[in-house]
Design an enzyme around this catalytic site. Sequence first.
Site, PDB file in Angstrom:
ATOM      1  N   ALA A  61       0.829  -1.208   0.000  1.00  0.00           N
ATOM      2  CA  ALA A  61       0.000   0.000   0.000  1.00  0.00           C
ATOM      3  C   ALA A  61       0.861   1.256   0.000  1.00  0.00           C
ATOM      4  O   ALA A  61       1.952   1.263   0.597  1.00  0.00           O
ATOM      5  CB  ALA A  61      -0.930  -0.001   1.212  1.00  0.00           C
ATOM      6  N   PRO A  62       0.398   2.311  -0.675  1.00  0.00           N
ATOM      7  CA  PRO A  62      -0.890   2.444  -1.373  1.00  0.00           C
ATOM      8  C   PRO A  62      -0.898   1.924  -2.805  1.00  0.00           C
ATOM      9  O   PRO A  62      -1.896   2.047  -3.502  1.00  0.00           O
ATOM     10  CB  PRO A  62      -1.116   3.965  -1.359  1.00  0.00           C
ATOM     11  CG  PRO A  62       0.249   4.538  -1.419  1.00  0.00           C
ATOM     12  CD  PRO A  62       1.120   3.609  -0.612  1.00  0.00           C
ATOM     13  N   GLY A  63       0.221   1.357  -3.269  1.00  0.00           N
ATOM     14  CA  GLY A  63       0.212   0.700  -4.575  1.00  0.00           C
ATOM     15  C   GLY A  63       1.072   1.349  -5.640  1.00  0.00           C
ATOM     16  O   GLY A  63       1.069   0.890  -6.787  1.00  0.00           O
ATOM     17  N   GLY A  64       1.828   2.373  -5.294  1.00  0.00           N
ATOM     18  CA  GLY A  64       2.671   3.034  -6.288  1.00  0.00           C
ATOM     19  C   GLY A  64       3.697   2.104  -6.897  1.00  0.00           C
ATOM     20  O   GLY A  64       3.823   1.998  -8.127  1.00  0.00           O
ATOM     21  N   LYS A  65       4.427   1.400  -6.053  1.00  0.00           N
ATOM     22  CA  LYS A  65       5.454   0.489  -6.571  1.00  0.00           C
ATOM     23  C   LYS A  65       4.821  -0.760  -7.180  1.00  0.00           C
ATOM     24  O   LYS A  65       5.334  -1.301  -8.162  1.00  0.00           O
ATOM     25  CB  LYS A  65       6.431   0.119  -5.452  1.00  0.00           C
ATOM     26  CG  LYS A  65       7.205   1.320  -4.909  1.00  0.00           C
ATOM     27  CD  LYS A  65       8.121   0.922  -3.775  1.00  0.00           C
ATOM     28  CE  LYS A  65       8.768   2.134  -3.143  1.00  0.00           C
ATOM     29  NZ  LYS A  65       7.778   2.998  -2.454  1.00  0.00           N
ATOM     30  N   ASP A  79      -0.766  -6.274   2.066  1.00  0.00           N
ATOM     31  CA  ASP A  79      -0.548  -5.274   3.102  1.00  0.00           C
ATOM     32  C   ASP A  79      -1.358  -5.709   4.308  1.00  0.00           C
ATOM     33  O   ASP A  79      -2.254  -6.550   4.201  1.00  0.00           O
ATOM     34  CB  ASP A  79      -0.946  -3.869   2.650  1.00  0.00           C
ATOM     35  CG  ASP A  79      -0.068  -2.808   3.305  1.00  0.00           C
ATOM     36  OD1 ASP A  79       0.937  -2.411   2.691  1.00  0.00           O
ATOM     37  OD2 ASP A  79      -0.371  -2.407   4.449  1.00  0.00           O
ATOM     38  N   ASP A 127      -0.187 -10.402   6.756  1.00  0.00           N
ATOM     39  CA  ASP A 127       0.944  -9.940   7.547  1.00  0.00           C
ATOM     40  C   ASP A 127       2.225 -10.484   6.909  1.00  0.00           C
ATOM     41  O   ASP A 127       2.398 -11.699   6.789  1.00  0.00           O
ATOM     42  CB  ASP A 127       0.806 -10.451   8.988  1.00  0.00           C
ATOM     43  CG  ASP A 127       1.836  -9.844   9.939  1.00  0.00           C
ATOM     44  OD1 ASP A 127       2.925  -9.455   9.472  1.00  0.00           O
ATOM     45  OD2 ASP A 127       1.553  -9.773  11.152  1.00  0.00           O
ATOM     46  N   ASP A 131       9.192  -3.220   0.570  1.00  0.00           N
ATOM     47  CA  ASP A 131       9.255  -1.784   0.850  1.00  0.00           C
ATOM     48  C   ASP A 131       8.775  -1.641   2.293  1.00  0.00           C
ATOM     49  O   ASP A 131       7.608  -1.399   2.561  1.00  0.00           O
ATOM     50  CB  ASP A 131       8.374  -1.005  -0.124  1.00  0.00           C
ATOM     51  CG  ASP A 131       8.566   0.488  -0.008  1.00  0.00           C
ATOM     52  OD1 ASP A 131       9.720   0.937   0.077  1.00  0.00           O
ATOM     53  OD2 ASP A 131       7.556   1.212   0.030  1.00  0.00           O
ATOM     54  N   CYS A 144      11.783   4.371   2.995  1.00  0.00           N
ATOM     55  CA  CYS A 144      11.831   5.811   2.732  1.00  0.00           C
ATOM     56  C   CYS A 144      12.337   6.538   3.982  1.00  0.00           C
ATOM     57  O   CYS A 144      11.776   7.543   4.403  1.00  0.00           O
ATOM     58  CB  CYS A 144      10.470   6.347   2.290  1.00  0.00           C
ATOM     59  SG  CYS A 144       9.122   6.086   3.468  1.00  0.00           S
TER      60      CYS A 144
END
Length: 450
Positions: free
Chosen positions: A258-262, A280, A307, A326, A379
């Site tokens: 989430a949120p799904g960009g990658k 997620d 999980d 990520d 990040c």
Amino acid sequence: MLLRKTALELLTRIEKGNSFSHLLISDAIDKSELNNQDENLLVEIVYGTVERKLTLTYYLSPFINQNKKMDSWILTLLQMSVYQMKFLDKVPDYAIINEAVEIAKQKGHRGTGALVNGILRNLQRNGVPNFDTIKDPVKRLSIETSHPEWLIKIWISDYGYDITKQICESNLTRKPMTLRTQILKNDQEDLINQLENIDIKAKKSLVTKQGIIIEAGNVIKTSVLGLGNATIQDESSMLVSEILNVKPEMKVLDCCSAPGGKTTHIAEIMEDRGQVIAHDLHQNKIKLVKSHAERLNLSIIEASPADARNLTETHELKSFDRILIDAPCSGLGVIRSKPDIKYNKSKEDIEKLQTVQQDILEETSKLLKKDGQLVYSTCTINILENEQVIKNFLTEHPEFEVDPNFISELPEVVSQNSRVTEYGIQLFPYTINSDGFFMSRLQYKKNNYC
């Protein structure tokens, strides 16, 4: 008056920890009737006040009676007023002070208005205190750049004072908005032309294959995003999916999606052929992933809640060609987008997160095929959450190694301006004027192939 009352309301809610600043601002703009110019000013006042909260408090300290209790909203009103007076130049001081006094009267009483007027007039007349009087270099950097001392101490320990100063100063600057081209619908040139037709100026990214940088104009309310021709994504974030080295027909796991960009970026690189399993922890976040995939017309993403610390109960061992972790992290690489993060985290939070990150890597590595590759990214910019996680994993699993080739696949402007170690690459906010990100690509050692 409406603009600044809205700003005060948002800042008060942020201070109470009700929500992240970027979410509150976005929601307020959607519901407001402000014009574009006022929307921009609202964003500037709220972000700027949050970004420089420690500096603004220092500026105000000589003019506030520390022994007299003050409602928190009054301090916030003073901070946002001083931010406008010291860091913005389009509105004269007298107008800023007059509006602050009127807001204080309406929200409090005449005495509140007199208090606010007295403090701001006094500050205007006498000027703000100088940073040079702060002898401790850590404390001075903390006040000057508005970062908590504990965080500055960690970064100095990790990278030294000079890099820490660059990080902190970068976090006070604005980064450009970047879009990722949906390459199955249009290429970078096509998208730039589409944007030019609606008076938005953009250029190709120099570091990502699908990225474009917005130079002028507001893309948020255009049809480009709604039609699924592009998605908003940071350049550093795009690099993560690119180094995963996916190809069509592969089976890929994105275990913290989430949120799904990658996730959607991976599917685009795979030409929407193959299988992308996206997990997620929470169902509501999985809805975001599915919505993102639907908007971009991607069909190979299978999203469901799970999980990441228990995925061997769901998936067959050694069954994925590529795995992306990520990992959940402190997010201290995205302070420029979410400035309140730096006040809401603690050293203890980072230590707890490292345990979670370690558990996820330990679990999901079991799902990687012998000739597969696994990318670990965050990040954030703390060694504890990044290099140390990889180092710990490799110590426990000598059959794995960091792929020695992945750094060379990155553009030179990235690798030459980042911290490269045997455990991966750390991008700082100033590396490519983007978010701070860590990335590493793991694989089985060749002599461990079955």
